[in-house]
Design a protein around this motif. Structure first.
Motif: not given
Lengths: 244, 244
Positions: A227, A230-232, A234-240
């Motif tokens: 988890w 997976a969370l990291r 998901a976080f990376k997939s968001l725009p900075d």
């Protein structure tokens, strides 16, 4: 503290509870917080408890008829005509126990406080899920609020709110509860393994699975380990944040 | 309630706070909880407040020297020789204010309670981050605990614990705080938009970015909308519970 979740899905009911009780940081022990009554073919009733252990154990003892002489021991929760009446029985029993302990009785003095999640199905009706307050009154889950939490509810709530789907399978529901419990276990020392898991399939009138999940349980370990990754991701997939 | 986070990364310090204050559910308003003092080239000091608004405003007024006659107004926080001394000044001022309000004074009577996150850098030392308690004492962040939260801390904590990395960029740190705030805003009505964001770059001795984030802020909307999807996908990527 404690963490318990009862979840209603189309296929039935799923329950999970931890087992840690503590009186201060230096006095912890394990107590089962999930109680099950089953009369195969007729009813399954599950009760999970949070709060003062003397209060919750006493409530369960009374529900089991332990205040009677031995030969009359018989769980009153196996005789109620409906889940609604079962919720009233639990609420009234809770009020009585708090009243015995606290001079303030119905005020549900916080020191003797307890609350319950009650779920199950009795032949002739659909599966139902209730939350019972220290004052003895209760609410029932609806489509808008298909789950109840008691105890340390905050850390594990966002994942349930965002991923719950009433059409989910038991396997997905258990996964959801595992993630929710893992977040809570990682954040609050007063919630602890092992966990108790139960799921009940609608209109089956028998427990489908009841299992104790220990620290070394391979599925729990797989969820707990993956988890974070997976969370990291998901976080990376968001725009900075676009710096001006 | 309130939610404020101060985060220390290798590149500097990042701060975020909400603006909601409430006295009951039916009396809400917006107040800035982030206060900044800057003497370019010499120091930047950021203070975020949670707790009783009368207490926190009073502390900030005293730090600004408002108890003096007009011509002597001069922020004491611009004169301290070190961040440690600044933390002591804030702590002592807080104790004094609580003492003025509550007959119980130093007991930090919960009704007048407040706590602060203080961060910044003064020439001659590295950036430092403190948490100041209602009792006036304080702790400093370390490598083990590189961030502080005050107010409604639970909903937004798991994501920080799992994705913080001291080498992260400002853009990533802002993203992390946005996700943490979004989870909190979705779960607790007493934390509310707009948000205040500030970041300070190590050894720059000036504020790098200070920004108010409103509901319609495009970046906030992008994070809020896509985080649910990202989380659901992360959840889907985990193995389902293998039913025996």
């Amino acid at each position: 503290m404690t963490y318990c979740v009862g979840l209603k899905i189309d296929r039935g009911l799923v329950f999970m509870s931890d087992t840690r009780t503590n009186a201060g940081m230096d006095s912890i022990s394990s107590f089962r917080k999930m109680h099950v009554w089953e009369r195969p073919g007729e009813r399954v009733i599950v009760l999970m408890a949070a709060g003062n252990l003397a209060t919750t154990q006493n409530v369960v003892s009374l529900l089991n008829g332990r205040d009677k002489v031995m030969e009359e021991h018989k769980p009153a929760v196996l005789e109620t005509p409906s889940m609604y009446q079962t919720a009233r029985l639990v609420g009234d029993t809770l009020k009585k126990v708090i009243h015995m302990s606290a001079p303030g009785g119905e005020r549900a003095d916080s020191f003797f406080n307890a609350s319950f999640i009650l779920g199950g199905q009795i032949r002739g009706s659909v599966p139902r899920l209730f939350m019972i307050y220290p004052e003895g009154n209760f609410i029932e889950s609806t489509e808008d609020t298909p789950f109840f939490q008691i105890g340390e509810t905050k850390y594990g709530k966002p994942i349930i709110v965002r991923t719950y789907d009433r059409a989910m399978s038991f396997s997905e529901a258990v996964k959801l509860l595992m993630v929710s419990f893992d977040s809570t276990l990682k954040s609050n020392l007063s919630v602890g393994l092992p966990l108790d898991l139960l799921f009940y399939e609608r209109d089956s009138f028998k427990v489908r699975l009841e299992k104790r999940i220990e620290y070394e349980d391979p599925y729990y370990r797989a969820i707990s380990d993956s988890w974070s990754d997976a969370l990291r991701n998901a976080f990376k997939s968001l725009p900075d944040f676009p710096e001006e």
